[in-house]
Enzyme design. Structure first.
Site, short mmCIF file in Angstrom:
data_model
loop_
_atom_site.label_atom_id
_atom_site.label_comp_id
_atom_site.label_asym_id
_atom_site.label_seq_id
_atom_site.Cartn_x
_atom_site.Cartn_y
_atom_site.Cartn_z
N ARG A 78 -16.61 -22.88 -4.10
CA ARG A 78 -17.49 -21.65 -4.65
C ARG A 78 -17.48 -20.41 -5.34
O ARG A 78 -17.77 -19.46 -5.09
CB ARG A 78 -16.80 -21.38 -2.66
N SER A 96 -20.30 -19.52 6.64
CA SER A 96 -19.13 -18.84 6.46
C SER A 96 -20.07 -17.66 5.24
O SER A 96 -19.77 -17.51 4.43
CB SER A 96 -18.29 -19.93 5.44
N GLU A 135 -17.81 -14.28 1.05
CA GLU A 135 -18.19 -15.57 -0.26
C GLU A 135 -19.65 -15.00 0.37
O GLU A 135 -19.63 -15.92 -1.15
CB GLU A 135 -18.49 -17.18 1.21
N1 EPU Z 1 -10.50 -22.85 12.70
C1 EPU Z 1 -9.73 -22.12 13.49
N2 EPU Z 1 -10.88 -21.10 14.36
C2 EPU Z 1 -11.91 -20.57 13.99
C3 EPU Z 1 -12.74 -21.53 12.76
C4 EPU Z 1 -11.34 -22.32 12.49
O1 EPU Z 1 -9.10 -22.16 14.58
O2 EPU Z 1 -12.94 -20.16 14.88
C5 EPU Z 1 -9.93 -23.98 11.82
C6 EPU Z 1 -9.94 -25.36 12.79
O3 EPU Z 1 -9.35 -25.36 13.90
C7 EPU Z 1 -8.93 -25.34 11.45
C8 EPU Z 1 -9.62 -24.78 10.54
O4 EPU Z 1 -9.47 -23.51 10.82
O5 EPU Z 1 -7.95 -25.70 11.01
C9 EPU Z 1 -11.02 -25.54 9.40
O6 EPU Z 1 -11.82 -25.30 10.01
P1 EPU Z 1 -12.98 -26.34 9.54
O7 EPU Z 1 -13.02 -27.59 9.66
O8 EPU Z 1 -14.23 -25.29 10.81
O9 EPU Z 1 -13.44 -25.67 8.32
P2 EPU Z 1 -13.80 -24.64 7.68
O10 EPU Z 1 -12.13 -24.34 6.42
O11 EPU Z 1 -13.65 -23.37 8.29
C10 EPU Z 1 -14.27 -25.09 5.30
C11 EPU Z 1 -16.55 -24.71 5.14
C12 EPU Z 1 -17.40 -24.35 5.18
C13 EPU Z 1 -17.32 -26.16 5.50
C14 EPU Z 1 -16.43 -26.40 6.44
C15 EPU Z 1 -16.27 -28.02 6.37
C16 EPU Z 1 -15.72 -22.58 3.24
C17 EPU Z 1 -15.52 -21.04 3.50
N3 EPU Z 1 -16.44 -23.06 4.50
O12 EPU Z 1 -14.69 -24.43 6.32
O13 EPU Z 1 -18.80 -23.95 4.51
O14 EPU Z 1 -18.54 -26.69 6.43
O15 EPU Z 1 -15.42 -26.65 5.85
O16 EPU Z 1 -16.31 -28.87 5.78
O17 EPU Z 1 -15.15 -22.78 3.37
C18 EPU Z 1 -19.95 -22.61 4.48
O18 EPU Z 1 -20.08 -22.10 3.37
O19 EPU Z 1 -21.31 -21.36 4.25
C19 EPU Z 1 -19.92 -23.49 5.25
C20 EPU Z 1 -20.55 -23.57 6.51
#
Ligand code: EPU
Length: 337
Positions: free
Chosen positions: A162, A237, A333
């Protein structure tokens, strides 16, 4: 090209915040962009792309240039790969769909990300194990001071999670006008190991997925977790996933052994901010028209009439509580103005 005054930006930011631009011009060609830059005189410049990664906390007393450059062009191709150039104002998802319809591989995991092509390199957009940098070749840009055109190669962009040169040394100095990608025409290198992609494919009994199958799986996953900005204002995000050192991580693990994490390197650990925010009790909470999404705590939402200030206050409250409860500092972000 027409310069408008006190223009509402409600339809130009995906949070749907009703702020105004003192001056506003939408440019459809590089010539118009240069003309707009020379007409702005000493007014502060504000470049607007898809408006999908920003929070407006007040009216902009600036000369806002909306980048509306359109066009997709194949620069060269061989039997196995193709170099495709897309202009900065092309909608990101529409461009991804064009690539999938043409059977050009590499961007399918990045389906349904809001925003435009020209802003994608700024934060090196990423999802489901793939980042923009994986297929990026170069960007053309205009230098604001001199109106000279120049190219940024992949190395010059200094892409990180990012992050890129456009958030650092080059910030405010260049306007990206196009991006060139190197995509595959056959033997696509698909990536299905991240998150739920494999599960969705298994459920559909797809053993050898096409890039279209992967795109459809990603779309289904995103639609189930992430709100559609056309229905519920949001900016994806809101926070970055924090990366902490080994000492901070050990301390955190002692208190929260159940927390998910990824080892970035032996000394760096990434913790999902969504998990931290949920732990701090904010998931699904609503404060007036500002809220935290019920399916993904990393996403702040505007239920209708929230102001940018209210959303920012909520973000700061979340940051404070998460630090108090877990010891981890999370950083926004989105770009805040
Ligand atoms: N999780 C929770 N509670 C929540 C959300 C997530 O416990 O409310 C846990 C999930 O269970 C999982 C972990 O957090 O174990 C990761 O969650 P997820 O796979 O949904 O991805 P993320 O790390 O929350 C990132 C990106 C997203 C992208 C997804 C999928 C960042 C800041 N965000 O989210 O990007 O779509 O991975 O690759 O890196 C964006 O940047 O706008 C965006 C949506």
């Amino acid at each position: 090209m027409r310069v408008e005054e006190n223009k509402s930006l409600k339809n130009y930011n995906t949070f749907g915040i009703d702020c105004t631009a003192r001056y506003f011009v939408s440019v459809e060609s590089i010539e118009e962009l240069k003309q707009a830059l020379s007409e702005k005189n000493s007014k502060e410049l504000f470049i607007l792309g898809g408006g999908s990664n920003m929070l407006l906390t007040g009216d902009l007393d600036a000369f806002v240039i909306h980048i509306n450059l359109k066009g997709i062009e194949i620069l060269k191709e061989t039997e196995t790969e193709v170099f495709v150039k897309a202009m900065a104002g092309e909608n990101w998802h529409a461009f991804v769909q064009y690539c999938i319809a043409s059977d050009f591989g590499g961007l399918e995991n990045l389906s349904l990300i809001p925003g435009n092509v020209g802003t994608a390199p700024i934060q090196n957009i990423g999802a489901y194990g793939v980042e923009l940098k994986d297929t990026f070749v170069s960007s053309n840009a205009i230098e604001v001071e001199t109106l000279k055109e120049r190219e940024f190669t992949k190395d010059e962009c200094a892409f990180e999670y990012r992050n890129s040169i456009f958030k650092n040394e080059a910030k405010g100095k260049y306007i990206i006008t196009s991006v060139t990608f190197r995509l595959t025409k056959k033997n696509h290198k698909t990536s299905v190991s991240y998150g739920d992609i494999q599960k969705v494919l298994n459920d559909k009994k797809i053993e050898t997925p096409t890039i279209k199958d992967i795109s459809e799986a990603v779309i289904a996953i995103r639609q189930s977790k992430l709100p559609d900005p056309k229905i519920l204002g949001n900016s994806g995000s809101f926070f970055k996933n924090p990366v902490v050192d080994a000492e901070t991580f050990q301390e955190f693990r002692r208190n929260f052994p159940e927390a998910p994490f990824y080892e970035v390197s032996p000394t760096e650990f990434k913790i999902p901010a969504g998990w931290l925010i949920e732990k701090a009790g904010f998931k699904g909470q609503r404060f007036g028209d500002a809220g935290v999404h019920k399916n993904q705590a990393l996403v702040l939402v505007n239920y209708g009439k929230a102001s940018g200030k209210q959303l920012w206050e909520l973000a700061m409250e979340i940051q404070k509580k998460v630090k108090e409860m877990t010891g981890i500092f999370i950083e926004p972000e989105v770009n805040v103005f």
